[in-house]
Design a protein around this motif. Sequence first.
Motif, mmCIF file in Angstrom:
data_model
loop_
_atom_site.group_PDB
_atom_site.id
_atom_site.type_symbol
_atom_site.label_atom_id
_atom_site.label_comp_id
_atom_site.label_asym_id
_atom_site.label_seq_id
_atom_site.Cartn_x
_atom_site.Cartn_y
_atom_site.Cartn_z
ATOM 1 N N PHE A 1 -10.155 -8.112 0.303
ATOM 2 C CA PHE A 1 -11.003 -9.287 0.527
ATOM 3 C C PHE A 1 -10.292 -10.498 -0.066
ATOM 4 O O PHE A 1 -10.029 -10.534 -1.272
ATOM 5 C CB PHE A 1 -12.371 -9.068 -0.124
ATOM 6 N N SER A 2 -9.987 -11.479 0.774
ATOM 7 C CA SER A 2 -9.060 -12.547 0.391
ATOM 8 C C SER A 2 -9.775 -13.893 0.382
ATOM 9 O O SER A 2 -9.841 -14.581 1.397
ATOM 10 C CB SER A 2 -7.914 -12.536 1.422
ATOM 11 N N MET A 3 -10.287 -14.251 -0.795
ATOM 12 C CA MET A 3 -11.056 -15.489 -0.895
ATOM 13 C C MET A 3 -10.454 -16.456 -1.906
ATOM 14 O O MET A 3 -10.249 -17.632 -1.629
ATOM 15 C CB MET A 3 -12.501 -15.159 -1.287
ATOM 16 N N TRP B 1 -4.762 -15.762 -3.861
ATOM 17 C CA TRP B 1 -4.250 -14.790 -4.826
ATOM 18 C C TRP B 1 -5.400 -13.952 -5.346
ATOM 19 O O TRP B 1 -6.559 -14.200 -5.035
ATOM 20 C CB TRP B 1 -3.409 -15.447 -5.909
ATOM 21 N N PHE B 2 -5.043 -12.941 -6.122
ATOM 22 C CA PHE B 2 -6.025 -11.961 -6.587
ATOM 23 C C PHE B 2 -6.761 -11.302 -5.424
ATOM 24 O O PHE B 2 -7.949 -11.028 -5.496
ATOM 25 C CB PHE B 2 -6.974 -12.560 -7.636
ATOM 26 N N THR B 3 -6.023 -11.069 -4.336
ATOM 27 C CA THR B 3 -6.571 -10.267 -3.249
ATOM 28 C C THR B 3 -6.330 -8.809 -3.652
ATOM 29 O O THR B 3 -5.238 -8.265 -3.451
ATOM 30 C CB THR B 3 -5.881 -10.637 -1.912
ATOM 31 N N SER B 4 -7.361 -8.224 -4.270
ATOM 32 C CA SER B 4 -7.189 -6.889 -4.871
ATOM 33 C C SER B 4 -6.930 -5.836 -3.814
ATOM 34 O O SER B 4 -7.543 -5.855 -2.740
ATOM 35 C CB SER B 4 -8.447 -6.497 -5.661
ATOM 36 N N ALA B 5 -6.023 -4.921 -4.145
ATOM 37 C CA ALA B 5 -5.709 -3.759 -3.308
ATOM 38 C C ALA B 5 -5.050 -4.131 -1.981
ATOM 39 O O ALA B 5 -5.027 -3.335 -1.042
ATOM 40 C CB ALA B 5 -6.963 -2.906 -3.056
ATOM 41 N N ILE C 1 -14.738 -12.038 -15.672
ATOM 42 C CA ILE C 1 -14.202 -13.130 -14.831
ATOM 43 C C ILE C 1 -14.507 -12.915 -13.344
ATOM 44 O O ILE C 1 -14.998 -13.805 -12.663
ATOM 45 C CB ILE C 1 -12.672 -13.264 -15.049
ATOM 46 N N TYR C 2 -14.186 -11.707 -12.831
ATOM 47 C CA TYR C 2 -14.343 -11.545 -11.364
ATOM 48 C C TYR C 2 -15.817 -11.440 -10.975
ATOM 49 O O TYR C 2 -16.665 -11.156 -11.799
ATOM 50 C CB TYR C 2 -13.529 -10.367 -10.820
ATOM 51 N N ASP C 3 -16.075 -11.678 -9.701
ATOM 52 C CA ASP C 3 -17.452 -11.747 -9.183
ATOM 53 C C ASP C 3 -18.289 -12.757 -9.959
ATOM 54 O O ASP C 3 -19.488 -12.562 -10.164
ATOM 55 C CB ASP C 3 -18.125 -10.369 -9.204
HETATM 56 C C1 FAD Z 1 -9.109 -8.272 -11.692
HETATM 57 C C2 FAD Z 1 -9.537 -9.313 -10.713
HETATM 58 C C3 FAD Z 1 -9.774 -8.951 -9.399
HETATM 59 C C4 FAD Z 1 -10.121 -9.911 -8.451
HETATM 60 N N1 FAD Z 1 -10.272 -9.545 -7.143
HETATM 61 C C5 FAD Z 1 -10.485 -10.485 -6.209
HETATM 62 C C6 FAD Z 1 -10.492 -10.142 -4.816
HETATM 63 O O1 FAD Z 1 -10.340 -8.967 -4.445
HETATM 64 N N2 FAD Z 1 -10.631 -11.133 -3.912
HETATM 65 C C7 FAD Z 1 -10.787 -12.445 -4.277
HETATM 66 O O2 FAD Z 1 -10.907 -13.290 -3.401
HETATM 67 N N3 FAD Z 1 -10.797 -12.798 -5.581
HETATM 68 C C8 FAD Z 1 -10.641 -11.865 -6.558
HETATM 69 N N4 FAD Z 1 -10.594 -12.206 -7.879
HETATM 70 C C9 FAD Z 1 -10.732 -13.612 -8.259
HETATM 71 C C10 FAD Z 1 -12.038 -13.939 -8.951
HETATM 72 O O3 FAD Z 1 -13.090 -13.913 -8.051
HETATM 73 C C11 FAD Z 1 -11.854 -15.300 -9.657
HETATM 74 O O4 FAD Z 1 -10.898 -15.123 -10.690
HETATM 75 C C12 FAD Z 1 -13.146 -15.839 -10.227
HETATM 76 O O5 FAD Z 1 -14.008 -16.244 -9.200
HETATM 77 C C13 FAD Z 1 -12.887 -17.033 -11.165
HETATM 78 O O6 FAD Z 1 -12.104 -17.997 -10.523
HETATM 79 P P1 FAD Z 1 -10.779 -18.563 -11.221
HETATM 80 O O7 FAD Z 1 -9.980 -17.438 -11.714
HETATM 81 O O8 FAD Z 1 -10.151 -19.520 -10.285
HETATM 82 O O9 FAD Z 1 -11.298 -19.339 -12.518
HETATM 83 P P2 FAD Z 1 -11.796 -20.867 -12.590
HETATM 84 O O10 FAD Z 1 -12.783 -21.112 -11.511
HETATM 85 O O11 FAD Z 1 -10.614 -21.741 -12.683
HETATM 86 O O12 FAD Z 1 -12.583 -20.841 -13.968
HETATM 87 C C14 FAD Z 1 -11.878 -20.710 -15.213
HETATM 88 C C15 FAD Z 1 -12.885 -20.517 -16.330
HETATM 89 O O13 FAD Z 1 -13.708 -21.640 -16.414
HETATM 90 C C16 FAD Z 1 -14.993 -21.289 -16.879
HETATM 91 N N5 FAD Z 1 -15.985 -21.775 -15.911
HETATM 92 C C17 FAD Z 1 -15.934 -21.715 -14.572
HETATM 93 N N6 FAD Z 1 -17.046 -22.261 -14.034
HETATM 94 C C18 FAD Z 1 -17.799 -22.688 -15.063
HETATM 95 C C19 FAD Z 1 -19.073 -23.325 -15.181
HETATM 96 N N7 FAD Z 1 -19.789 -23.624 -14.079
HETATM 97 N N8 FAD Z 1 -19.543 -23.591 -16.419
HETATM 98 C C20 FAD Z 1 -18.834 -23.292 -17.530
HETATM 99 N N9 FAD Z 1 -17.640 -22.668 -17.484
HETATM 100 C C21 FAD Z 1 -17.129 -22.385 -16.281
HETATM 101 C C22 FAD Z 1 -15.026 -19.759 -16.964
HETATM 102 O O14 FAD Z 1 -14.829 -19.358 -18.302
HETATM 103 C C23 FAD Z 1 -13.835 -19.338 -16.106
HETATM 104 O O15 FAD Z 1 -13.278 -18.096 -16.542
HETATM 105 C C24 FAD Z 1 -10.280 -11.262 -8.844
HETATM 106 C C25 FAD Z 1 -10.089 -11.627 -10.188
HETATM 107 C C26 FAD Z 1 -9.705 -10.671 -11.118
HETATM 108 C C27 FAD Z 1 -9.466 -11.102 -12.526
#
Ligand code: FAD
Length: 399
Positions: free
Chosen positions: A126-128, A159-163, A373-375
């Motif tokens: 899933f690539s979002m 990025w972080f398109t798992s699997a 962090i995720y979801d």
């Molecule tokens: C192991 C893993 C697997 C993943 N798998 C997938 C996948 O299969 N497909 C996919 O599309 N994505 C995937 N992701 C991505 C994941 O959905 C994102 O990392 C997540 O949505 C957070 O986005 P970001 O990393 O850009 O952090 P950012 O949005 O840059 O946020 C950084 C930090 O800011 C803080 N923050 C954010 N919003 C707020 C707020 N409103 N108020 C206060 N603090 C805030 C939080 O502490 C957050 O950790 C995965 C991530 C990980 C780590």
Amino acid sequence: MSTDPLSAVLEQIRTFIREEALPLESDFLHRPFRELLPRLHEKRDRVKALGLWSPHLPIELGGQGFTLPNFARISETLGYSPLGHFLFNCQAPDVGNMEILMEFGTPEQKETWLEPLTRGEVRSCFSMTEPDFAGSNPAWMETRARKDGGDYVIDGRKWFTSAADGAAFAIVMAITNPEAESPYARASQIIVPTNTPGFHRVRNTPIMGESGEDYASHSEIIYKDCRVPQKNLLGQEGKGFEIAQLRLGPGRIHHCMRWIGICERAFDMMCQRAATRLLAPGKPLGSRQIVQEWIADSRAEINASRLLVLQAAEKIEHEGSRAAREEISIIKFYVANVLQRVLDRAIQTHGALGITDDLVLSYWYRHERAARIYDGPDEVHKSVVARIHLKKHGLSVSI
Ligand SMILES: Cc1cc2nc3c(=O)[nH]c(=O)nc-3n(C[C@H](O)[C@H](O)[C@H](O)COP(=O)(O)OP(=O)(O)OC[C@H]3O[C@@H](n4cnc5c(N)ncnc54)[C@H](O)[C@@H]3O)c2cc1C
């Protein structure tokens, strides 16, 4: 004798995990995943033969037809081993992709993409999330899908398109309706076979000291003039965000119950070590009150987590994900933090042994830090809960 109709199935799964999954863990922790695959496929065949395959799927798709609350309890049992969900074909991200393909797929999409997934013949991703945009604001992204003839042409970077490494197809979130007034109505979900020209898996992003490959990958992907037929649109145009939200409701139940399974394993290991590790002759670690406090706090927090998640699962089952928004956010941040604390206490109880790769604890400690962090990161979910209650008191806070 238990009157719980699920208890026999849970016991059967527990036995399978103990006898068939745990013995594979050492190789899983120390050898490349690809090397282990033939043995994992043998075990998957055994799961099929036992009539336990794909517990989350309806019977007509080869699954066991369990309700979400019942699947939640199965997910906990599978979570006791890092191999559990994969062996039973209910691993993320495939499980979420199966759910949205079931709900929104056309008959042709179901035949081409859903059915091979349900049989465990292929994997998906899933690539979002995009590196240049805050993933915690899922409506904000750059990847575009423009129409050209009968096709969509996708350009963007994810990025972080798992699997993704080894997956047969990706479900990609891309902007198709940039003119839509609401930012939540601009993106669509499009099925992209990973062998499509223009789908470039740039790298598997290393995480926590691991290169990550195959099923354990979190890939960076460039979509460049990546052309797929318009019939690959999943659901309606502009509804990508809505579909993603529906995917995430049950998805958070699956994750949280898997985390509770991990907690139970860590808890068992912690108690076992506390009972047997001697600090001095006749003085087991568990005789110290601080260790007893770790055990008691962990027990209370795990039990509370389970009740919260099952309550949320019941609400989703009967009223839908939208109605359970608060409950879903509560479990997402609460259980993710219980998981961190229980793993940390279990490691502390084991001393130096706890951080070695001889035990599964250090694997989970690395991999499951991401649970916060995720979801949706903790802060976003806490904000959802707080806003619901502040609104009742007359304060409307925007995201
Ligand atoms: C192991 C893993 C697997 C993943 N798998 C997938 C996948 O299969 N497909 C996919 O599309 N994505 C995937 N992701 C991505 C994941 O959905 C994102 O990392 C997540 O949505 C957070 O986005 P970001 O990393 O850009 O952090 P950012 O949005 O840059 O946020 C950084 C930090 O800011 C803080 N923050 C954010 N919003 C707020 C707020 N409103 N108020 C206060 N603090 C805030 C939080 O502490 C957050 O950790 C995965 C991530 C990980 C780590």
